[in-house]
Design a protein around this motif. Structure first.
Motif, PDB file in Angstrom:
ATOM      1  N   GLN A  60       0.832  -1.202   0.000  1.00  0.00           N
ATOM      2  CA  GLN A  60       0.000   0.000   0.000  1.00  0.00           C
ATOM      3  C   GLN A  60       0.868   1.254   0.000  1.00  0.00           C
ATOM      4  N   ALA A  61       1.948   1.236   0.790  1.00  0.00           N
ATOM      5  CA  ALA A  61       2.884   2.360   0.764  1.00  0.00           C
ATOM      6  C   ALA A  61       3.491   2.505  -0.622  1.00  0.00           C
ATOM      7  N   VAL A  62       3.836   1.367  -1.233  1.00  0.00           N
ATOM      8  CA  VAL A  62       4.408   1.395  -2.581  1.00  0.00           C
ATOM      9  C   VAL A  62       3.406   1.962  -3.587  1.00  0.00           C
ATOM     10  N   SER A  63       2.150   1.483  -3.513  1.00  0.00           N
ATOM     11  CA  SER A  63       1.144   1.915  -4.488  1.00  0.00           C
ATOM     12  C   SER A  63       0.795   3.390  -4.316  1.00  0.00           C
ATOM     13  N   VAL A  64       0.667   3.865  -3.080  1.00  0.00           N
ATOM     14  CA  VAL A  64       0.341   5.276  -2.856  1.00  0.00           C
ATOM     15  C   VAL A  64       1.497   6.173  -3.292  1.00  0.00           C
ATOM     16  N   ALA A  65       2.720   5.823  -2.881  1.00  0.00           N
ATOM     17  CA  ALA A  65       3.878   6.617  -3.293  1.00  0.00           C
ATOM     18  C   ALA A  65       4.020   6.607  -4.811  1.00  0.00           C
ATOM     19  N   SER A  66       3.803   5.447  -5.424  1.00  0.00           N
ATOM     20  CA  SER A  66       3.895   5.312  -6.876  1.00  0.00           C
ATOM     21  C   SER A  66       2.853   6.180  -7.582  1.00  0.00           C
ATOM     22  N   LYS A  67       1.595   6.098  -7.117  1.00  0.00           N
ATOM     23  CA  LYS A  67       0.524   6.853  -7.768  1.00  0.00           C
ATOM     24  C   LYS A  67       0.658   8.355  -7.521  1.00  0.00           C
ATOM     25  N   CYS A  68       1.101   8.747  -6.314  1.00  0.00           N
ATOM     26  CA  CYS A  68       1.305  10.173  -6.039  1.00  0.00           C
ATOM     27  C   CYS A  68       2.478  10.709  -6.855  1.00  0.00           C
ATOM     28  N   TYR A  69       3.488   9.889  -7.070  1.00  0.00           N
ATOM     29  CA  TYR A  69       4.619  10.276  -7.911  1.00  0.00           C
ATOM     30  C   TYR A  69       4.160  10.551  -9.340  1.00  0.00           C
ATOM     31  N   THR A 131      -4.370 -11.024  -2.685  1.00  0.00           N
ATOM     32  CA  THR A 131      -3.940 -10.078  -1.650  1.00  0.00           C
ATOM     33  C   THR A 131      -2.518 -10.372  -1.186  1.00  0.00           C
ATOM     34  N   ILE A 132      -2.257 -11.620  -0.833  1.00  0.00           N
ATOM     35  CA  ILE A 132      -0.918 -11.976  -0.371  1.00  0.00           C
ATOM     36  C   ILE A 132       0.092 -11.762  -1.497  1.00  0.00           C
ATOM     37  N   GLY A 133      -0.293 -12.122  -2.720  1.00  0.00           N
ATOM     38  CA  GLY A 133       0.599 -11.895  -3.856  1.00  0.00           C
ATOM     39  C   GLY A 133       0.911 -10.427  -4.056  1.00  0.00           C
ATOM     40  N   ASN A 134      -0.100  -9.562  -3.933  1.00  0.00           N
ATOM     41  CA  ASN A 134       0.115  -8.113  -4.054  1.00  0.00           C
ATOM     42  C   ASN A 134       1.099  -7.610  -2.997  1.00  0.00           C
ATOM     43  N   MET A 135       0.914  -8.081  -1.758  1.00  0.00           N
ATOM     44  CA  MET A 135       1.780  -7.625  -0.672  1.00  0.00           C
ATOM     45  C   MET A 135       3.217  -8.067  -0.901  1.00  0.00           C
ATOM     46  N   LEU A 136       3.387  -9.316  -1.297  1.00  0.00           N
ATOM     47  CA  LEU A 136       4.737  -9.808  -1.543  1.00  0.00           C
ATOM     48  C   LEU A 136       5.396  -9.060  -2.695  1.00  0.00           C
ATOM     49  N   LYS A 137       4.609  -8.789  -3.736  1.00  0.00           N
ATOM     50  CA  LYS A 137       5.131  -8.062  -4.894  1.00  0.00           C
ATOM     51  C   LYS A 137       5.566  -6.648  -4.504  1.00  0.00           C
ATOM     52  N   GLY A 138       4.708  -5.930  -3.793  1.00  0.00           N
ATOM     53  CA  GLY A 138       5.030  -4.557  -3.409  1.00  0.00           C
ATOM     54  C   GLY A 138       6.229  -4.487  -2.484  1.00  0.00           C
ATOM     55  N   SER A 139       6.284  -5.392  -1.513  1.00  0.00           N
ATOM     56  CA  SER A 139       7.398  -5.392  -0.567  1.00  0.00           C
ATOM     57  C   SER A 139       8.692  -5.776  -1.263  1.00  0.00           C
ATOM     58  N   ALA A 140       8.608  -6.733  -2.181  1.00  0.00           N
ATOM     59  CA  ALA A 140       9.798  -7.173  -2.902  1.00  0.00           C
ATOM     60  C   ALA A 140      10.378  -6.042  -3.754  1.00  0.00           C
ATOM     61  N   ASN A 300      10.542   3.331 -13.138  1.00  0.00           N
ATOM     62  CA  ASN A 300       9.498   2.482 -12.554  1.00  0.00           C
ATOM     63  C   ASN A 300       8.996   3.126 -11.268  1.00  0.00           C
ATOM     64  N   PRO A 301       7.812   3.758 -11.270  1.00  0.00           N
ATOM     65  CA  PRO A 301       7.306   4.427 -10.060  1.00  0.00           C
ATOM     66  C   PRO A 301       7.183   3.493  -8.852  1.00  0.00           C
ATOM     67  N   ASP A 302       7.023   2.168  -9.088  1.00  0.00           N
ATOM     68  CA  ASP A 302       6.922   1.232  -7.968  1.00  0.00           C
ATOM     69  C   ASP A 302       8.204   1.177  -7.141  1.00  0.00           C
ATOM     70  N   HIS A 303       9.329   1.664  -7.707  1.00  0.00           N
ATOM     71  CA  HIS A 303      10.608   1.644  -6.997  1.00  0.00           C
ATOM     72  C   HIS A 303      10.852   2.908  -6.173  1.00  0.00           C
ATOM     73  N   VAL A 304       9.956   3.881  -6.286  1.00  0.00           N
ATOM     74  CA  VAL A 304      10.185   5.184  -5.658  1.00  0.00           C
ATOM     75  C   VAL A 304      10.417   5.058  -4.155  1.00  0.00           C
ATOM     76  N   TYR A 305       9.573   4.323  -3.472  1.00  0.00           N
ATOM     77  CA  TYR A 305       9.671   4.251  -2.005  1.00  0.00           C
ATOM     78  C   TYR A 305      11.000   3.636  -1.580  1.00  0.00           C
ATOM     79  N   GLY A 306      11.382   2.537  -2.228  1.00  0.00           N
ATOM     80  CA  GLY A 306      12.646   1.892  -1.892  1.00  0.00           C
ATOM     81  C   GLY A 306      13.851   2.726  -2.260  1.00  0.00           C
ATOM     82  N   LEU A 307      13.791   3.425  -3.390  1.00  0.00           N
ATOM     83  CA  LEU A 307      14.902   4.285  -3.795  1.00  0.00           C
ATOM     84  C   LEU A 307      15.146   5.397  -2.787  1.00  0.00           C
ATOM     85  N   MET A 308      14.060   5.977  -2.291  1.00  0.00           N
ATOM     86  CA  MET A 308      14.208   7.049  -1.310  1.00  0.00           C
ATOM     87  C   MET A 308      14.831   6.529  -0.016  1.00  0.00           C
ATOM     88  N   ALA A 309      14.427   5.317   0.391  1.00  0.00           N
ATOM     89  CA  ALA A 309      14.988   4.740   1.615  1.00  0.00           C
ATOM     90  C   ALA A 309      16.484   4.487   1.469  1.00  0.00           C
TER      91      ALA A 309
END
Length: 571
Positions: A60-69, A131-140, A300-309
């Motif tokens: 969810q953090a990944v998706s929100v950060a990605s979509k806001c980006y 749901t579990i697949g989405n979570m694993l994908k986003g966290s990965a 790839n906007p999905d990488h934004v959260y991890g890149l910032m960290a």
């Protein structure tokens, strides 16, 4: 090692060992399916953190950060879609507790028939896989970005799965709730840890706002609505879809009903979810600041959260990136364990036990553990297939709602029948499927006003029915089909209906012992029928003072949260 310093590995290792030990120790108290799936013994604080931990995860953090980006402030609605539904959680949680069920499928069986319960199991298990697949994908995606691709997203999926499987299969929902308390604290830390450093790098909120005018002069990045993308109609429909579907998400039976009392569940469900709404603001601001910091150049906007960290945390203090990853894993483990346990409960209680009755508690516990493992295996396969977090999230919105019409018709209308429940479910699913087809989108594009209403949009170069209009079509089809078929088919037995509605009218008593799911304890007198239309077949209860007070507080919090974000960012 894996793109991490020694201090990071130490922080991460201590967390993983500690949380696994705590979770496994909880297994000592699990001796039967009721303790594994629905312990019903936790107070408000534990239920608050369980509600927060179960509903909050890193995808969810990944998706929100990605979509806001990519879309600006309006991307916050990718999680705030639940915001307008949250006050209703105060009313929903006591209802779910009063069902006195182990699984949500028990409710469908009590109201309709075993066949409808089996139908729910099929869609419920599909929901857990997604749901579990989405979570694993986003966290990965975050792990891969944080480690500079030293750890691939595929490897991260496997490792994270092993972690929550170990204690989840051992300790059941008890282990999930106990560990959620610790993981909830880490999740809050995970949400806000980056924020001060990121904002400092872009000149604070003032500097960030000024940069948008320069970097994206043709886009209003600080508007809460963006017509043509995330407008008012979009927000209204995903909020309505979320409200209708929340009760048929199988894990929410545990989120609402694992507390000692109805009030414990209400505080946990509504309060824990509001905590998540606040964390969503931090994810959103991180995504907006990332757009300024990287000048919109991230591929790839999905990488934004991890890149910032990985960019900021190692500069601040050794071990901080490891702590961030521990918080990320906490969001995954705190949700996946609950989902896995709920999935194993559906398989064991509603599919396996009716076919093989009379076995020992130990036998059913092992069936539950094996079936949970099987569902997780399917989720891993799905996560490896999934191309993006946003795609998975939109799929989940629709899947969640497939049995919503059957549930709410059954709760509020005595006339709903088993055939009507089947019709409502299948018509919802069929309409969803049909509106995914390109020929249907092309046909709809020729309908007068289709373009001005935004019914059809362009997606990857081809016409497609927009997400909110898909929701209009499949929800309308489900409710209309359920009503029409129910009116033309044999009514449900009056005695069965009386037993079902007596559950909803009878408050849960302290230390109540439930021998059989969806039945009142021996000697309990059903509460009186206290409904808005007493001379009709509608079962719309008149709310109590406590229900009205909590509901009102919920709406006050909604106004304060939206108003605070508007004043902070959009004003």
């Amino acid at each position: 090692m894996a793109g991490l310093e020694t201090a990071d590995l130490l922080a991460l290792g201590l967390y993983l060992i500690g949380i696994t030990v705590i979770g496994v120790r909880a297994a000592r108290h699990v001796s039967n399916m009721a303790e594994f799936v629905m312990p019903r013994r936790f107070g408000r604080v534990m239920m608050l953190m369980h509600g927060f931990g179960t509903s909050t995860h890193s995808d969810q953090a990944v998706s929100v950060a990605s979509k806001c980006y990519s879309s600006g402030l309006a991307g916050i609605w990718y999680q705030w879609m639940w915001l307008f539904a949250t006050p209703f959680f105060w009313l929903i949680a006591p209802m779910m507790r009063r069902f006195r069920a182990l699984t949500t499928a028990d409710v469908f069986e009590a109201r309709y028939s075993h066949s409808v319960a089996v139908l729910f199991c099929i869609f419920g298990l599909a929901k857990f896989v997604v749901t579990i697949g989405n979570m694993l994908k986003g966290s990965a995606e975050v792990v891969e970005a944080c480690t500079g691709s030293a750890v691939s997203s595929e490897a991260a999926v496997v490792v994270m799965t092993l972690l929550f499987v170990v204690y989840g299969l051992a300790g059941g929902l008890r282990a999930a709730i106990v560990t959620d308390f610790i993981q909830g604290i880490l999740t809050i830390l995970f949400s806000f840890l980056l924020l001060p450093f990121v904002l400092d790098a872009v000149g604070g909120l003032t500097g960030m706002k000024a940069s948008f005018a320069e970097l994206a002069p043709d886009r209003n990045m600080l508007s809460l609505v963006t017509p043509g993308d995330i407008g008012v109609f979009y927000i209204v429909m995903i909020a309505l879809n979320s409200l209708l579907s929340v009760t048929v998400q199988p894990h929410n039976m545990g989120t609402c009903a694992a507390g000692r009392t109805e009030l414990d569940g209400a505080v946990g469900f509504m309060g824990g979810t509001f905590l998540k709404r606040i964390c969503t603001v931090a994810w959103c601001v991180t995504g907006l600041a990332a757009f300024v910091y990287y000048k919109g150049q991230v591929g790839n906007p999905d990488h934004v959260y991890g890149l910032m960290a990985s960019e900021f945390l190692p500069r601040i203090m050794p071990g901080l990136l490891g702590l961030f990853l521990a918080g990320l894993l906490a969001t995954v483990m705190g949700s996946c364990d609950s989902f896995m346990i709920s999935a194993s409960g559906l398989v064991t209680e509603n599919l396996y036990r009716p076919l093989f009755p009379g076995r020992s508690d130990r036998h059913y516990l092992w069936v539950a553990r094996v079936s949970g493992l099987f569902v997780v295996g399917l989720a891993i396969a799905y996560s490896l297939w999934l191309s993006g977090v946003i795609q998975g999230l939109e799929l989940l919105w629709k899947l969640n709602a497939v049995m919503a019409a059957a549930f709410w018709l059954g709760v509020f209308w005595r006339g709903a029948t088993t055939a009507g429940a089947w019709a409502a479910t299948l018509l919802t699913a069929f309409t969803w499927w049909a509106t995914e087809l390109e020929p249907v989108a092309q046909w709809l594009s020729s309908v007068p006003l289709a373009e001005s209403l935004g019914i059809v949009v362009e997606k990857n170069g081809t016409p497609a029915v927009s997400v909110p209009w898909q929701m209009v079509f499949y929800l309308s089809a489900g409710f209309a089909g359920g009503i029409v078929v129910s009116c033309r088919t044999r009514r449900t037995d009056a005695g069965q209906l009386d037993r079902f509605y007596s559950l909803l009218r009878t408050p849960v008593q302290p230390d109540e012992v439930i021998e059989t799911p969806c039945t009142l304890p021996a000697g309990t007198q059903p509460g009186p029928r206290h409904v808005v239309f007493p001379q009709s077949s509608l079962e719309l209860p008149i709310p109590s003072r406590r229900a009205v007070a909590g509901f009102s507080v919920g709406w006050l919090l909604v106004v304060l949260i939206i108003g605070g974000v508007w004043l902070l960012l959009a004003a």
